[in-house]
Design an enzyme around this catalytic site. Structure first.
Site, mmCIF file in Angstrom:
data_model
loop_
_atom_site.group_PDB
_atom_site.id
_atom_site.type_symbol
_atom_site.label_atom_id
_atom_site.label_comp_id
_atom_site.label_asym_id
_atom_site.label_seq_id
_atom_site.Cartn_x
_atom_site.Cartn_y
_atom_site.Cartn_z
ATOM 1 N N HIS A 283 0.833 -1.222 0.000
ATOM 2 C CA HIS A 283 0.000 0.000 0.000
ATOM 3 C C HIS A 283 0.860 1.262 0.000
ATOM 4 C CE1 HIS A 283 -3.277 -2.764 1.181
ATOM 5 N NE2 HIS A 283 -2.367 -3.278 1.992
ATOM 6 N N SER B 189 14.743 20.669 -17.274
ATOM 7 C CA SER B 189 13.542 21.452 -17.565
ATOM 8 C C SER B 189 13.972 22.734 -18.248
ATOM 9 C CB SER B 189 12.826 21.769 -16.256
ATOM 10 O OG SER B 189 12.017 22.903 -16.402
ATOM 11 N N LYS C 219 15.897 20.890 -12.098
ATOM 12 C CA LYS C 219 15.234 19.632 -12.369
ATOM 13 C C LYS C 219 16.108 18.618 -13.109
ATOM 14 C CE LYS C 219 11.312 18.802 -12.070
ATOM 15 N NZ LYS C 219 10.002 19.243 -12.477
ATOM 16 N N GLU D 148 9.597 7.346 -17.639
ATOM 17 C CA GLU D 148 8.234 7.873 -17.830
ATOM 18 C C GLU D 148 7.709 7.467 -19.210
ATOM 19 O OE1 GLU D 148 8.185 12.098 -17.020
ATOM 20 O OE2 GLU D 148 8.961 11.777 -15.007
#
Ligand code: ARG
Length: 482
Positions: free
Chosen positions: A174, A295, A301, A308
């Protein structure tokens, strides 16, 4: 008076609108440019050209062996197809939409090169069994490539797992800290998934590797063909047993896509973990810069773009699976042109998985493990609570009572803002007072049971996370990889 701009072009009876067309004699008007583009598959099926030539060669050789075409024709066909193969390889072949698909393009060129022998190649064959053969040959190669890449991926996983067979990591359920595991154990879970993926591809290969040729359009052919010899020459294990089935079903392509979708799903899950682990809030790993981008606006970043995209491309492969299932579901026997739509999803599925596996083989060694952060995370979330309960059970307390006693201890630790071992034996006893028989069972040896190492060592059976078991699992896996 007819309006010449809308009326179909009429051809005098007996004249053909395009004598080059394989089926033109039947037709009285040509298709529009739009319909030509709509029905053509050559822009995408030309990537099966090598398979088409191989299949044609095997077919022609069988025709000659059976005395269906003269040996001289076979020699012409072999010479012509060899030349066409070279032209295609050199990028000099003039592909034309006018000839619809890869099969007609090659056959037309062959006839231009060698004359009547080229026209005899299609004896006892149809594009229906021809295309089914080409796809199976193509897919067989794709499966072999994927199996080799899966092996690479698994070997990289084994290497990293071996380095971290004893590196503690919080195991989650979880997404809450559950129990300590080792990072090597965690990676071996993905190794197991990849093993099953490989089994699925091998299994799918068996059903793919059967020869449709000989089924002709749908019913077989009246020529005295020898299908087994064609199968042997092309490396097929056997021939498709039913001609209607051979030309119409694409279940092998659906199975393959399903196997790819599952493999991508596994890689997507791993990608999701890499993304999570790389988040500065978690910090369990760092990923080599070559898999990340910055970025354009936020200079700090470092984004895990590659994982992804693996996650994103999984959706695309799952979509192809649904497309192929849907393509098949309404088709009556035997061949229907719907099947031409099988190729783009199939090719894109294979391309996507092959690229993803190639990238992953490089990305796994590009993972820098931040063992200190993994261990620090284990001091939050009471990862050894189950071990405290197991300790009490070993000392004779029923498990349900032990569970309740530990719940009280967790509550006490939480309110003091410390971990369970920090309570010490006295603190633990105090916390457990409400459960009869719990506190008095605690002795000094409880401290060892509550350490991360103690928790890991305790799970020492096949499939458990004890570092020695993880090492043994890796050794067994290496044995299986051969
Ligand atoms: N391009 C077709 C395909 O991909 C080849 C088979 C065409 N057969 C036919 N009877 N129209 O399925």
């Amino acid at each position: 008076m007819s309006d010449s701009s809308t009326a179909p072009q009429q051809h005098p009876a007996g004249a053909s609108p395009d004598p080059d067309k394989a089926w033109s004699g039947r037709f009285s008007e040509p298709v529009s440019e739009l319909v030509k583009r709509y029905t053509a598959s050559v822009p995408f099926d030309r990537r099966m050209a090598a398979q088409d030539i191989r299949g044609s060669l095997a077919h022609a050789r069988m025709l000659a062996r059976q005395g269906i075409i003269p040996a001289a024709d076979l020699a012409d066909i072999e010479r012509g197809l060899a030349r066409i193969g070279d032209e295609i390889e050199r990028g000099e072949f003039a592909w034309s939409l006018d000839d619809e698909d890869v099969h007609l393009n090659i056959e037309k060129r062959l006839t231009a090169l060698v004359g009547d022998a080229g026209k005899r190649l299609h004896t006892g064959r149809s594009r229906n069994d021809q295309v089914a053969t080409d796809i199976r040959l193509w897919l067989r190669d794709a499966i072999d490539q994927i199996l080799a890449l899966l092996t690479d991926f698994q070997n990289r996983l084994l290497d990293l797992a071996e380095q971290h067979a004893g590196t503690p990591l919080p195991g989650f359920t979880h997404l809450q800290v559950a129990q300590p595991v080792t990072f090597g154990h965690h990676l071996m879970a993905y190794y197991e998934m990849a093993s099953r993926d490989a089994e699925r591809f091998s299994d799918c290969r068996r059903r793919t590797n059967r020869l449709p040729l000989g089924a002709a359009a749908l019913a077989g052919t009246s020529y005295p063909i020898d299908r087994r010899s064609v199968a042997d020459e092309l490396g097929f294990d056997s021939v498709c047993e039913n001609s209607l089935d051979a030309v119409s079903d694409r279940d092998f392509a659906i199975e393959f896509t399903a196997a790819c979708a599952l493999t991508m799903t596994h890689l997507s899950r791993l990608s999701e973990e890499l993304i999570l682990w790389m988040s500065p809030r978690v910090g369990f790993i760092d990923l080599a810069d070559r898999f990340c981008t910055g970025s354009s606006i936020m200079p700090q970043k470092k984004n895990p773009d590659v994982p992804e995209l693996v996650r994103g491309k999984t959706g695309r492969v799952n979509g192809h699976l649904v497309a192929l299932l849907t393509l098949m579901k309404g088709q009556p026997l035997a061949y229907n042109k719907d099947n031409q739509e099988d190729k783009e999803p199939l090719f894109d599925t294979a391309d996507t998985l092959i690229d993803t596996l190639r990238i992953y083989a490089d990305m796994i060694p590009g993972i820098r493990v931040r063992a200190d952060n993994m261990r620090a995370a284990l001091t939050q979330g009471f990862a050894t609570a189950t071990d405290l309960a197991d300790y009490l059970v070993r000392k004779g307390l029923p498990f349900r009572d032990a569970h309740e006693a530990v719940a009280l201890a967790v509550r006490a630790a939480e309110s003091r803002g410390c971990d369970l071992p920090d309570l010490g034996v006295d603190g633990l006893r105090d916390a457990m007072q409400a459960v009869a028989g719990a506190g008095e069972r605690l002795a000094d040896d409880v401290a060892a049971a509550l350490t991360v190492e103690g928790a890991l060592q305790a799970r020492s059976h096949i499939g458990g996370t004890a570092p020695d078991q993880v090492r043994a699992a890796i050794a067994r896996a290496r044995g299986r990889m051969g």
